[in-house]
Each structure stands twice: as structure tokens, then as C-alpha cells.
Motif scaffolding. Structure first.
Motif, PDB file in Angstrom:
ATOM      1  N   THR A 129      -4.700   7.229   0.213  1.00 44.87           N
ATOM      2  CA  THR A 129      -4.063   5.932   0.411  1.00 44.87           C
ATOM      3  C   THR A 129      -4.512   4.963  -0.671  1.00 44.87           C
ATOM      4  O   THR A 129      -5.530   5.175  -1.351  1.00 44.87           O
ATOM      5  CB  THR A 129      -4.412   5.331   1.783  1.00 44.87           C
ATOM      6  N   TYR A 130      -3.741   3.917  -0.804  1.00 43.08           N
ATOM      7  CA  TYR A 130      -4.063   2.850  -1.750  1.00 43.08           C
ATOM      8  C   TYR A 130      -3.589   1.547  -1.131  1.00 43.08           C
ATOM      9  O   TYR A 130      -2.518   1.493  -0.526  1.00 43.08           O
ATOM     10  CB  TYR A 130      -3.354   3.074  -3.094  1.00 43.08           C
ATOM     11  N   VAL A 174       5.858   6.966   9.540  1.00 44.25           N
ATOM     12  CA  VAL A 174       4.767   6.356   8.800  1.00 44.25           C
ATOM     13  C   VAL A 174       4.435   5.046   9.509  1.00 44.25           C
ATOM     14  O   VAL A 174       5.328   4.362  10.000  1.00 44.25           O
ATOM     15  CB  VAL A 174       5.161   6.074   7.339  1.00 44.25           C
ATOM     16  N   SER A 175       3.152   4.717   9.572  1.00 44.36           N
ATOM     17  CA  SER A 175       2.728   3.516  10.279  1.00 44.36           C
ATOM     18  C   SER A 175       1.889   2.615   9.388  1.00 44.36           C
ATOM     19  O   SER A 175       1.261   3.080   8.436  1.00 44.36           O
ATOM     20  CB  SER A 175       1.921   3.895  11.520  1.00 44.36           C
ATOM     21  N   LEU A 176       1.904   1.342   9.732  1.00 42.65           N
ATOM     22  CA  LEU A 176       1.061   0.352   9.073  1.00 42.65           C
ATOM     23  C   LEU A 176       0.342  -0.439  10.152  1.00 42.65           C
ATOM     24  O   LEU A 176       0.965  -1.240  10.856  1.00 42.65           O
ATOM     25  CB  LEU A 176       1.898  -0.576   8.197  1.00 42.65           C
ATOM     26  N   GLN A 177      -0.950  -0.165  10.304  1.00 45.36           N
ATOM     27  CA  GLN A 177      -1.782  -0.897  11.259  1.00 45.36           C
ATOM     28  C   GLN A 177      -2.328  -2.124  10.547  1.00 45.36           C
ATOM     29  O   GLN A 177      -2.997  -1.999   9.515  1.00 45.36           O
ATOM     30  CB  GLN A 177      -2.916  -0.023  11.764  1.00 45.36           C
ATOM     31  N   GLY A 188       0.825  -1.202   0.000  1.00 43.50           N
ATOM     32  CA  GLY A 188       0.000   0.000   0.000  1.00 43.50           C
ATOM     33  C   GLY A 188       0.857   1.248   0.000  1.00 43.50           C
ATOM     34  O   GLY A 188       2.085   1.169   0.133  1.00 43.50           O
ATOM     35  N   ALA A 189       0.197   2.380  -0.153  1.00 45.07           N
ATOM     36  CA  ALA A 189       0.911   3.649  -0.233  1.00 45.07           C
ATOM     37  C   ALA A 189       0.082   4.758   0.396  1.00 45.07           C
ATOM     38  O   ALA A 189      -1.144   4.646   0.523  1.00 45.07           O
ATOM     39  CB  ALA A 189       1.227   3.994  -1.685  1.00 45.07           C
ATOM     40  N   PHE A 205      -5.679  -3.541   6.628  1.00 49.05           N
ATOM     41  CA  PHE A 205      -4.493  -2.738   6.874  1.00 49.05           C
ATOM     42  C   PHE A 205      -4.814  -1.257   6.685  1.00 49.05           C
ATOM     43  O   PHE A 205      -5.598  -0.891   5.800  1.00 49.05           O
ATOM     44  CB  PHE A 205      -3.368  -3.121   5.910  1.00 49.05           C
ATOM     45  N   THR A 206      -4.154  -0.417   7.476  1.00 48.29           N
ATOM     46  CA  THR A 206      -4.313   1.023   7.360  1.00 48.29           C
ATOM     47  C   THR A 206      -2.948   1.692   7.464  1.00 48.29           C
ATOM     48  O   THR A 206      -2.212   1.440   8.425  1.00 48.29           O
ATOM     49  CB  THR A 206      -5.234   1.573   8.457  1.00 48.29           C
ATOM     50  N   ILE A 207      -2.663   2.533   6.478  1.00 47.88           N
ATOM     51  CA  ILE A 207      -1.414   3.304   6.492  1.00 47.88           C
ATOM     52  C   ILE A 207      -1.721   4.717   6.959  1.00 47.88           C
ATOM     53  O   ILE A 207      -2.704   5.330   6.516  1.00 47.88           O
ATOM     54  CB  ILE A 207      -0.776   3.345   5.096  1.00 47.88           C
ATOM     55  N   SER A 208      -0.887   5.222   7.832  1.00 46.54           N
ATOM     56  CA  SER A 208      -1.023   6.595   8.294  1.00 46.54           C
ATOM     57  C   SER A 208       0.370   7.197   8.418  1.00 46.54           C
ATOM     58  O   SER A 208       1.378   6.493   8.324  1.00 46.54           O
ATOM     59  CB  SER A 208      -1.763   6.649   9.628  1.00 46.54           C
TER      60      SER A 208
END
Length: 129
Positions: A58-59, A79-82, A49-50, A68-71
Motif C-alpha cells: 500500500t501507499y 476494495v475498502s478505505l478505512q 492512496g493505492a 487511513f487504511t486501504i484493504s
């Protein structure tokens, strides 16, 4: 030159959650679109993702969409990846990367790892069944 360090990986049971962090140093990444990739032994590094430079777009690839969630926090240069509802097939080394395309331009053609200019060293995520 920007240096990035991922953290937060580990061993988790299927259905569990992990939050990966990517901390940048050396220069700000606030003007970079950022991406997350993952890689398993013997395979290429796959796009996950981005997120856009300002965090508003986001993508995600279909296999992680909704889980998944990128923030990002540009003030902290992170940068985080939940990752929720993890599955055994999510097991991989996860990498953050800087300098890729804006998510709104991806349009189903996933970025190649070669499109990104800076990488972290990766963090291992293992999901047990």
C-alpha cells in the motif's frame, strides 16, 4: 468493462471514523492495482492512496498516513478505505479507481487520475468540526 460503485460515505464529526467500500462488477479487479482519490468543488481529483493487486503493498499520501487504511478482498471483488481520526479537511467526494501503478513504484510521485482506467461514481464524505 469493470463497473465500480462506492458506498459508505456520510456525515461524521471530527475525530470520527468511516469505512468506504468499492464494489466492482462486470469483471474481476483482482489483477488490478487500485487507488482512492478525493475531490472538492473546483479542485482536481487528488490521489489518496493505492493498494497492489494482491493486497500486500500500500501507499498513502502524507496527509492521511497513519489514519487511513486501504484493504481489498479479491474473492468479493471489493476494495475498502478505512478512515479514522477524520478531520474537516478530509471532506470531499471519494472515488475508487482501477488500473493504476503498483504502490512500490510510486516513490513520492503521486499518480495522476489519468493513469487509472475505471472509476466509480464517488461517495460524499463530510467531516464537521
Amino acid at each position: 468493462q469493470v463497473r465500480m460503485v462506492e458506498s459508505g460515505g456520510g456525515l461524521v464529526q471530527a475525530g470520527g471514523s468511516l469505512r468506504l467500500s468499492c464494489a466492482a462488477s462486470g469483471r474481476t479487479v483482482s489483477t488490478y492495482n487500485m487507488g482512492w482519490f478525493r475531490q472538492t468543488p473546483g479542485k482536481e481529483r487528488d490521489f489518496v492512496g493505492a493498494i497492489s493487486w494482491d493486497g500486500t503493498r500500500t501507499y498513502y499520501v502524507d496527509s492521511v498516513k497513519g489514519r487511513f487504511t486501504i484493504s481489498r478482498d479479491n474473492a468479493k471483488n471489493t476494495v475498502s478505505l478505512q478512515m479514522n481520526s477524520l478531520k474537516p479537511e478530509d471532506t470531499a467526494v471519494y472515488y475508487c479507481a482501477a488500473g493504476g501503478p503498483d504502490p512500490r513504484t510510486i516513490l513520492g510521485v503521486h499518480p495522476s487520475a489519468s493513469w487509472y482506467v475505471s472509476w466509480g461514481q464517488g461517495t460524499q464524505v463530510t467531516v464537521s468540526s
